[in-house]
Enzyme design. Structure first.
Site, short mmCIF file in Angstrom:
data_model
loop_
_atom_site.label_atom_id
_atom_site.label_comp_id
_atom_site.label_asym_id
_atom_site.label_seq_id
_atom_site.Cartn_x
_atom_site.Cartn_y
_atom_site.Cartn_z
N SER A 34 0.80 -1.23 0.00
CA SER A 34 0.00 0.00 0.00
C SER A 34 0.83 1.27 0.00
CB SER A 34 -0.94 0.01 1.21
OG SER A 34 -0.19 -0.07 2.42
N ASP A 337 -4.12 7.77 8.14
CA ASP A 337 -5.24 6.96 8.60
C ASP A 337 -4.87 5.97 9.70
OD1 ASP A 337 -3.77 5.11 7.20
OD2 ASP A 337 -5.28 4.71 5.66
N HIS A 340 -1.06 4.54 7.21
CA HIS A 340 -0.33 5.17 6.10
C HIS A 340 -0.06 6.64 6.39
CE1 HIS A 340 -3.01 1.91 4.54
NE2 HIS A 340 -1.84 1.49 4.07
#
Length: 367
Positions: A34, A337, A340
Site C-alpha cells: 500500500s 489513517d 499510512h
C-alpha cells in the site's frame, strides 16, 4: 573582459556537461504494497478495506479516491514526476500501454506467499493473495509486449527504473496482529528478506539493471501499533518521539539483514545498480523534527480517524468509515489513517530518495 567571457563559457559548459551525465529513465516499474499501490487493490475489489474507494482518500491532489492509501500522492508518484514521467497506471486498471511504466503494487501485499501465513496461523488476516511473487509474474507476462529481442530488452531496461517495494511490512503486520511476539516474528525475518532478494534477482535475470530496494519504516511510530500493541512499561517508549522502541528495533533488524543481503546480491550481479532506500531514517526524521518539515500537529496523531485517544485510531472504524472525521488540513499532519502517511509525509520521503541522503546514490544523480 575576454577573461570574464571565457570564464562564463567554461562555467556554463561545465554545467551542461554535468547535466548531460544525469541518469535519464524512460520508464518505471513498481512493486510492493500500500505504500506504492496506485489502484490495483481497489480494482481487485478492495473487500477488506472498502473505505479506500471513497473520499477523503485522494482529497488533496486528485480530488477523488484513486485507490491510493493516502490523501494524495505516494512516493512512487513523486519519483515519476521528478523523472518527467506520467504517474504509473495500475496493472489491473484500464490503461494497457505500459511502455513508460506500470505499477504492480497491491495494498496488503506480502513478500511471502499465502502458504506461509497458513503455516503461522495468520491466513485469515490477509487483505490479498497478490504477493510479490505474483506481481513479478505479472511483469513476466507483460514483458513480451514491451520488447521482443534480447537486444531490444537490454536497451529498454537499461533506461528503466525498478522499485522493488517497500515490501515485507505486511508480512510482519499480519504476524503481529495475530498476536505473535517480537521474538517469534524475528524468526520470520530471514525468510522474508530471502524472498525479497530472490525476487530482485528474478528481475535482474529479466534485464533489470537499475533497482531500488527499500527497507521497512519505523513501525514503532505507527499509530495503529501504538494503539493495538501499547505497552504498560514506560521504558518501552522513546522519550523524544513517543514511538515504541522494541518495534523500531525490530524494523532495524529487518533492515540490517536486508542491507547485508543486498551487498551479496551486488557481488553476484556487478553489472546491476542496486540501491538500498532507507525508508526508516527518512521517516524517523519526520517524527524527530516534525515542525522542521511543516507538521504542526503531533507526528503520531492520525489525521483521519474515529478513535479519539492519543492517536485518533479505532481499529473497528478506520478513516472513511461512519463516525470518522478529519482533524484538520492533511498537509499539517504526518500520519493519514493510522497505517499510512499523508501526501506531505510521502513527499519528504521521496525527496530523501531522489536527492539524498536516504538513497546512495540518490535516484536523481550525476555520474
Amino acid at each position: 573582459m575576454k577573461f570574464l567571457i571565457l570564464t562564463l563559457f567554461l562555467f556554463f559548459s561545465f554545467i551542461q556537461l554535468v547535466a548531460s551525465t544525469e541518469q535519464q529513465y524512460t520508464s518505471v516499474f513498481s512493486f510492493g504494497d500500500s505504500l506504492a499501490d496506485t489502484g490495483n487493490f481497489l480494482n481487485s475489489g478492495a473487500v477488506f478495506f472498502p473505505s479506500i474507494s471513497n473520499l477523503p482518500y485522494g482529497m488533496t491532489y486528485f480530488k477523488h479516491a484513486t485507490g491510493r492509501c493516502s490523501d494524495g500522492r505516494l512516493v512512487v508518484d513523486f519519483i515519476a514526476e521528478a523523472l518527467g514521467l506520467p504517474l504509473l497506471p495500475p496493472y489491473l486498471g484500464k490503461e494497457k500501454d505500459f511502455h513508460r511504466g506500470v505499477n504492480f503494487a497491491v495494498s496488503g501485499a506480502t513478500a511471502m506467499d499465502r502458504s506461509f501465513f497458513r503455516e503461522i496461523g495468520a491466513e485469515l488476516l490477509l487483505w490479498t493473495n497478490m504477493s510479490l511473487s505474483m506481481q513479478i509474474g505479472w511483469f513476466e507476462q507483460l514483458k513480451p509486449s514491451l520488447c521482443s529481442t534480447t537486444k531490444d530488452c537490454n536497451d529498454y531496461f537499461n533506461k528503466s527504473l525498478f522499485l522493488v517495494g517497500e515490501i515485507g511490512g505486511n508480512d510482519y503486520n499480519y504476524a503481529f496482529l495475530s498476536r505473535k511476539s517480537i521474538e517469534q516474528v524475528k524468526t520470520y525475518v530471514p525468510k522474508v528478506v530471502e524472498t525479497i532478494i530472490a525476487s530482485t534477482q528474478r528481475l535482474i535475470e529479466h534485464g533489470a539493471v537499475n533497482l531500488v530496494v527499500p527497507g521497512n519504516l519505523p513501525i514503532g511510530c505507527n499509530p495503529l501499533y501504538l494503539t493495538v500493541l501499547r505497552s504498560p512499561n514506560p521504558a518501552d517508549y522513546d522519550a523524544i518521539t513517543g514511538c515504541l522502541k522494541p518495534l523500531n528495533q525490530f524494523s532495524m533488524y529487518h533492515n540490517a539483514l536486508l542491507i547485508t543481503a543486498l551487498e551479496k546480491l551486488r557481488l553476484k550481479n556487478p553489472h546491476a545498480n542496486i540501491v538500498y532506500a532507507d525508508y526508516y531514517n527518512a521517516a524517523l526524521q519526520l517524527d524527530l523534527f516534525p515542525f522542521k518539515f511543516g507538521f504542526i500537529h503531533g507526528p503520531l496523531i492520525t489525521c483521519c480517524g474515529s478513535g479519539g485517544g492519543p492517536y485518533n485510531v479505532n481499529v473497528s472504524a478506520f478513516c472513511g468509515a461512519p463516525g470518522s472525521r478529519l482533524l484538520g488540513d492533511p498537509s499539517s499532519y504526518l500520519n493519514w489513517d493510522g497505517i499510512h502517511l499523508t501526501e506531505a509525509g510521502y513527499l519528504n520521503i521521496a525527496n530523501g530518495l531522489l536527492y539524498g541522503p536516504y538513497a546512495d546514490p540518490p535516484i536523481i544523480h550525476y555520474n
